[in-house]
Design an enzyme around this catalytic site. Structure first.
Site, PDB file in Angstrom:
ATOM      1  CE  LYS A  62      42.880  57.838  29.183  1.00 47.05           C
ATOM      2  NZ  LYS A  62      42.513  58.009  30.626  1.00 47.05           N
TER       3      LYS A  62
ATOM      4  CD  GLU B 128      48.063  41.850  31.897  1.00 50.14           C
ATOM      5  OE1 GLU B 128      47.437  41.203  32.776  1.00 50.14           O
ATOM      6  OE2 GLU B 128      48.856  41.317  31.114  1.00 50.14           O
TER       7      GLU B 128
ATOM      8  CB  CYS C 221      44.632  43.837  39.110  1.00 49.21           C
ATOM      9  SG  CYS C 221      46.258  43.976  38.463  1.00 49.21           S
TER      10      CYS C 221
ATOM     11  CD  GLU D 157      39.354  43.956  40.280  1.00 44.96           C
ATOM     12  OE1 GLU D 157      38.868  44.433  39.238  1.00 44.96           O
ATOM     13  OE2 GLU D 157      40.565  43.660  40.404  1.00 44.96           O
TER      14      GLU D 157
HETATM   15  C1  UN1 Z   1      48.501  45.643  39.462  1.00 47.15           C
HETATM   16  O1  UN1 Z   1      47.932  45.553  40.530  1.00 47.15           O
HETATM   17  O2  UN1 Z   1      47.914  46.129  38.471  1.00 47.15           O
HETATM   18  O3  UN1 Z   1      52.474  41.862  41.797  1.00 47.15           O
HETATM   19  C2  UN1 Z   1      49.921  45.261  39.275  1.00 47.15           C
HETATM   20  C3  UN1 Z   1      52.141  42.969  42.210  1.00 47.15           C
HETATM   21  C4  UN1 Z   1      52.776  44.194  41.603  1.00 47.15           C
HETATM   22  C5  UN1 Z   1      52.045  44.583  40.367  1.00 47.15           C
HETATM   23  C6  UN1 Z   1      50.568  44.698  40.501  1.00 47.15           C
HETATM   24  N1  UN1 Z   1      54.159  43.916  41.324  1.00 47.15           N
HETATM   25  O4  UN1 Z   1      51.325  43.116  43.088  1.00 47.15           O
END
Ligand code: UN1
Length: 477
Positions: free
Chosen positions: A157, A232, A266, A367
């Site tokens: 999804k 995550e 993230c 965030e």
């Molecule tokens: C994300 O932001 O969900 O290390 C992943 C990083 C990328 C992955 C980010 N390779 O910024």
């Protein structure tokens, strides 16, 4: 009439395509198909499953330019980053292809004579994968490549903002030779399609990347069926800049990790914790760089910052500018929606830097998921560590220093799943575990060998070839 979902470009509002929107019944049909496919797929030898992923990596390489272009349009990130996103999926697919010939378990001696002990990995079943829009090709690969090589089938999804990229991803898996039914895609919103997947009793495992708040909802919904839940979630990652460092390098790192992908990672650096001795100089260099960045559509060669994903996102980002001001932080640059010329057609936010930020302010704790960086001044290294750790998240962390002793202390004491020395907070490679501590997740990791632990169960097997009933822990003599 079946409901549909429209994909529009955050860069200029263009309609890019339409996909069917799944209701609960459609999700149930997808799960049923994935469940039926599981019985055959789990018996395909793992090296053969890996070969399909190898071919998938090759197909992605062939399609890299087209996927990159589509990503600049559907998700908005700039060309170099969109190419990097596809490259992560290529890397992950090659890496997990190799796992088809490893998927190691253990053998170990038995307590008893003429008895053999081993542990093997077995698949879990139908995986429900709920993926975000910010890495629309990479993150599906992080979840699907290990899930598939381990022998699971998947209902994907994807985020409602990037359905076309996800659709292409699944089509290309088919082109690489993945049997029909093994991966199903359902489009829709979290509250409808996502929730139906999370609640479905025939989906024993959910892997989700998204916000902390949604992660909590997913966990609660999944609890009644005691599902495995892999999360995550967010980050509020900091870059520490010590007084002994190469300042130009640190600024490079901050620009890349703070404003790259318009701050929508993230792993993005939304806090910079700088030693008082370099704070003023860092601040002026960073502002100069931010003000030089050109906003524009991701597909144009000279664009430094693309749009953010949608109206809700830009409103949230802008609301934090107001929050920061109200809290007494000093807005050095940015802090506004960019509307000159064609930018008015999309969702562009100017790179924003706040100074004089107190570590307890909301802009330093929550965030924002946008191009907003908060500068925090500290008197020494210990205070820097304390502030870096003083948040509810624990994803990524970074320190710029030439002092090896401090670097090693940072590696030990930063409470995060990832620590960078002399680099920004972004840029994880696929063969190391990815994920975080505290509210960033629930103890699992994706990518690397750690991903196999998410997508398999351990089975311990005891083979007795003594010809008599031997009883462990019981005195046999
Ligand atoms: C994300 O932001 O969900 O290390 C992943 C990083 C990328 C992955 C980010 N390779 O910024």
């Amino acid at each position: 009439m079946t409901a549909t979902l429209e994909s529009t470009s955050p860069a200029n509002g263009d309609v890019l395509g339409v996909v069917p929107e799944a209701d609960e019944a459609a999700v149930a049909r997808a799960v049923e198909a994935a469940k039926a496919a599981y019985e055959e797929w789990r018996l395909v030898p793992a090296p053969k499953r890996g070969e399909i992923l190898y071919r998938f990596a090759q197909v992605l390489e062939r399609e890299k330019a087209a996927l990159t272009d589509l990503m600049t349009r559907e998700m908005g990130k700039v060309k170099a980053e969109a190419g990097g996103d596809v490259q992560e999926a290529i890397d992950m697919s090659y890496y997990m292809a190799g796992e088809g010939r490893r998927l190691w378990g253990q053998t170990t001696p038995s307590e008893l004579q003429n008895k053999f002990n081993m542990s093997v990995r077995v698949p879990v079943g139908v995986v429900g994968a709920i993926t975000p829009w910010n890495f629309p090709i990479a993150i599906p690969s992080w979840k699907l490549a290990p899930a598939l090589v381990c022998g699971n089938t998947v209902v994907l999804k994807p985020a409602e903002d990037t359905p076309l990229l996800a659709q292409r991803f699944v089509e290309l898996l088919g082109e690489a030779g993945l049997p029909d039914g093994v991966v199903q895609i359902v489009h829709g919103y979290g509250e409808t399609a996502g929730a139906a997947l999370v609640r479905h009793p025939d989906v024993p495992i959910i892997t989700f990347t998204g916000s902390r708040e949604t992660g909590i909802l997913v966990t609660k919904e999944a609890a009644d069926n005691l599902k495995h839940v892999h999360l995550e979630l967010g980050g509020k990652n900091a870059i520490i800049v010590l007084e002994d460092t190469d300042l130009e390098l640190a600024v490079e790192g901050i620009v890349w990790s703070g404003f790259g992908t318009s701050g929508q990672r993230c792993t993005a650096a939304s806090r910079v914790i700088a030693h008082a001795a370099v704070y003023d100089e860092l601040q002026s260099r960073l502002v100069a760089r931010a003000e030089k960045m050109r906003l524009g559509p991701g597909w144009e060669d000279d664009t430094d910052i693309g749009p953010v994903i949608n109206r809700t996102a830009i409103e949230k980002i802008h609301s934090y500018t107001k929050i920061g001001r109200d809290e007494g932080a000093k807005l050095l640059t940015g802090g506004e929606v960019a509307t000159d010329g064609d930018l008015a057609k999309g969702f562009y936010y100017r790179p924003t830097v706040f100074a004089d930020v107190d570590a307890r302010m909301r802009i330093a704790q929550e965030e924002i998921f946008g191009p907003t960086v908060s500068l925090i001044k500290v008197a020494d290294f210990d205070e820097a560590l304390r502030i870096s750790n003083g948040i509810k998240y624990g994803l990524s962390s970074a320190i710029f220093t030439q002092d090896v002793n401090k670097a090693f202390r940072a590696m030990r004491d930063l409470q995060a799943g990832i620590t960078y020395i002399n680099a920004g907070t972004t840029g994880a490679e696929v063969h190391l575990p990815f994920g975080g501590t505290k509210d960033t997740g629930n103890g699992h990791r994706e990518a690397g060998q750690a991903a196999l632990d998410v997508f398999t169960e351990w089975k311990s097997i005891y083979v007795d070839y003594s010809g008599r009933l031997q009883r462990a822990q019981i005195d046999n003599t």
